[in-house]
Design an enzyme around this catalytic site. Structure first.
Site, mmCIF file in Angstrom:
data_model
loop_
_atom_site.group_PDB
_atom_site.id
_atom_site.type_symbol
_atom_site.label_atom_id
_atom_site.label_comp_id
_atom_site.label_asym_id
_atom_site.label_seq_id
_atom_site.Cartn_x
_atom_site.Cartn_y
_atom_site.Cartn_z
ATOM 1 N N LYS A 224 0.847 -0.806 -0.065
ATOM 2 C CA LYS A 224 0.051 0.119 0.151
ATOM 3 C C LYS A 224 1.179 1.242 -0.330
ATOM 4 C CE LYS A 224 -3.650 -2.379 -0.285
ATOM 5 N NZ LYS A 224 -3.277 -3.977 0.247
ATOM 6 N N LYS B 173 -2.443 1.283 9.013
ATOM 7 C CA LYS B 173 -3.051 0.527 7.793
ATOM 8 C C LYS B 173 -1.894 -0.290 7.203
ATOM 9 C CE LYS B 173 -5.723 2.079 4.697
ATOM 10 N NZ LYS B 173 -5.866 2.793 3.445
ATOM 11 N N GLY C 145 -9.750 -4.743 3.537
ATOM 12 C CA GLY C 145 -10.444 -3.884 4.354
ATOM 13 C C GLY C 145 -9.830 -4.596 5.764
ATOM 14 N N ILE D 178 -11.296 9.463 6.885
ATOM 15 C CA ILE D 178 -12.548 10.638 6.485
ATOM 16 C C ILE D 178 -13.330 9.991 6.919
ATOM 17 C CG2 ILE D 178 -13.207 11.203 4.609
ATOM 18 C CD1 ILE D 178 -10.253 11.228 3.491
ATOM 19 N N HIS E 61 -17.408 5.139 -0.616
ATOM 20 C CA HIS E 61 -16.014 3.825 -1.005
ATOM 21 C C HIS E 61 -16.270 3.550 -2.594
ATOM 22 C CE1 HIS E 61 -13.132 0.017 -0.809
ATOM 23 N NE2 HIS E 61 -13.155 0.564 -1.990
ATOM 24 N N GLU F 136 -6.221 2.833 -3.412
ATOM 25 C CA GLU F 136 -5.118 0.662 -3.025
ATOM 26 C C GLU F 136 -5.623 1.082 -4.087
ATOM 27 O OE1 GLU F 136 -5.866 -2.677 -0.815
ATOM 28 O OE2 GLU F 136 -8.130 -1.841 -0.393
ATOM 29 N N ASN G 134 -6.791 -2.723 -6.343
ATOM 30 C CA ASN G 134 -6.575 -4.644 -6.367
ATOM 31 C C ASN G 134 -6.273 -4.929 -7.590
ATOM 32 O OD1 ASN G 134 -7.366 -4.857 -4.105
ATOM 33 N ND2 ASN G 134 -9.223 -3.859 -3.423
ATOM 34 N N ARG H 120 -5.930 -7.369 -9.301
ATOM 35 C CA ARG H 120 -7.120 -8.949 -10.500
ATOM 36 C C ARG H 120 -8.468 -8.334 -9.942
ATOM 37 N NH1 ARG H 120 -10.681 -8.308 -5.864
ATOM 38 N NH2 ARG H 120 -9.397 -8.192 -3.623
ATOM 39 N N ARG I 32 -24.859 -9.494 -2.296
ATOM 40 C CA ARG I 32 -24.024 -10.548 -2.037
ATOM 41 C C ARG I 32 -25.043 -11.024 -1.271
ATOM 42 N NH1 ARG I 32 -17.094 -9.278 -1.583
ATOM 43 N NH2 ARG I 32 -17.614 -7.698 -2.613
#
Length: 462
Positions: A122, A164, A171, A209, A214, A294, A296, A298, A344
């Site tokens: 990161k 982090k 997450g 924040i 997101h 960040e 990802n 993939r 989901r």
């Protein structure tokens, strides 16, 4: 059948569940033969029944099967596969796995190991974003050397702050400190957790924040050129795990949307990105500003909503690129139409703190009709094992407007029959009744607050 435009002839899928099924379908459309690796628990699952070949690589434990690089590579060699698709999770963001696949002379369906290492860390990803002129959350310039450095950064940018894990993701590896005292107490614990979870105790500090959404941008790149496929909103999260996603993002100013999508392409091209990837941002609603958090490296769980609004088959494009084809899409040819929502459906009981609910799936009747899609890796009668992620399927709907998509989701949830074990389908039905969901007035903290209120109501009525 011969492959239709892809240089890949035989693809090994190093994953399981719905994403394995999704990859098999994309490969089949291109005439690519598939090899599905499975643990002992997954011998009879849908992906195993669909693939051209099946290879058992280990026992039920993920560490001895899906996460065992040597076991997967042995299957690659024995099967004669010329490419490996890692899906998401498991080894999908393992630079070591990508490197070792390439050392076999086999194509890894994702960016190269160096890019995974750079963007998976990161701190390095943050540096790459700054170099590409992409805004980042105020914080430390890199890993903090110790407690004094962490306190100095926190007091410079102001509390609350996030600690982090530099090597974290999904997450995990995040703690919040509201005061100097909380930071002093939390930092050693955060470093220990980072070491245990990622084998790296490095941490960095960012401003927390509070009133944020997101937002993430889907990109495709061929190592030279990249395009974006617009953005998704993933603000509805529980313990920083996404629950419900939408595309396009709700209540995002058009100017901000254009800027963050352009920034994603800039960063992807800046790191010579190859394959499908996602740039994740926080949108500060108070300041109307966005910050990169960040990348990802993939395919994402929520990729179907991007496919629904753009009409682009992301897995197909990914396989074509990894097979040696240049990026076929031009930015001006990619348009977004309508609104899509994905929820989901997990084998969990939302009324009992999301306690896992594995077991035999006695009933599975999926909804249908225009604009309705159900991506799953299970069938009626399958036994859902307790060893892996609890995702049973993803219910995706599309319509011309968000209001119409919400109505379609309500109808699809009503049509979905799944059980007898509890699932998160009931949670999504309840969320559809919440005024803030209907209006889109949510933030990354909204769902946790709503769930706490709901849990208290359930306790009082018990």
């Amino acid at each position: 059948m011969t492959s239709q435009g892809s240089g890949i002839k035989k693809l090994l899928i190093a994953n399981r569940g719905e994403i394995a099924v999704r990859i098999i379908r994309a490969a089949r459309d291109l005439g690519i033969r598939t090899v599905q690796v499975v643990s002992e628990a997954d011998r009879e699952m849908l992906a195993a029944r669909m693939a051209d070949e099946v290879m058992v690589i280990g026992p039920v434990q993920a560490a001895k099967s899906y996460l065992d690089i040597d076991a997967v590579l042995k299957a690659v060699s024995e099967s004669g596969a010329d490419a490996v698709h890692p899906g998401y999770g498991f080894l999908s963001e393992s630079a070591e796995f990508a490197r070792r696949v390439s050392e076999l002379g086999v194509t890894f369906c994702g960016p190269d190991a160096a890019t995974i290492e750079r963007m998976g860390d990161k701190v390095n990803a943050r540096t790459a974003a700054i170099e590409a002129g992409v805004p980042v959350v105020p914080g430390s310039d890199g890993r903090v050397a110790g407690l004094d450095a962490a306190v100095e950064v926190a007091e410079r940018i102001g509390y609350p702050v996030m600690i982090k894990a530099a090597a974290g993701g999904g997450g995990r590896g995040i703690r919040i400190a509201n005061t100097r005292e909380e930071l002093i107490a939390a930092l050693p614990t955060a470093m220990n957790e980072a070491r245990a979870g990622f084998g790296d105790d490095g941490v960095y500090i960012e401003a927390f924040i509070r009133n944020a959404r997101h937002i993430e941008v889907q990109i495709l790149g061929d190592g030279t050129r990249a395009v974006h496929l617009f953005e998704r909103e993933c603000s509805l999260q529980r313990r920083r795990q996404k629950v419900w996603e939408e595309a396009p993002a709700v209540a995002l100013p058009d100017s901000v949307r254009a800027d963050l999508c352009a920034a994603a392409v800039r960063l992807a091209e800046g790191v010579s990105y190859r394959g499908a990837g996602t740039l994740e941002y926080l949108y500060d609603m108070d300041r109307e500003a966005f910050y990169f958090i960040e990348m990802n490296t993939r395919i994402q769980v929520e990729h179907p909503i991007t496919e629904m609004i753009t009409g682009v088959d992301l897995l197909r494009e990914m396989l074509l690129i990894m097979g040696g084809e240049p990026l076929s899409l031009k930015q001006e040819d990619i348009t977004a139409r309508g609104h899509a929502i994905e929820v989901r459906i997990n084998a969990e009981n939302p009324d009992k703190n999301f306690f896992p609910a594995p077991g035999v799936l006695e009933t599975l009747k999926v909804p249908g009709g225009p604009g309705v899609r159900f991506d799953t890796g299970v069938c009626e009668g399958d036994t859902i094992p307790p060893y892996y992620d609890s995702l049973l399927g993803k219910l995706i709907v599309w319509d011309r407007t968000r209001d119409a998509a919400l109505a379609k989701l309500a109808g699809a949830l009503g049509e979905l029959q799944i059980g007898p074990k509890p699932t998160t389908a009931s949670l999504h039905a309840a969320l559809l009744m919440a005024p803030d969901i209907i209006s889109g007035s949510v933030s990354t903290l909204w769902l946790e607050d709503w769930l706490a209120t709901r849990a208290e109501d359930i306790r009082k009525s018990a």
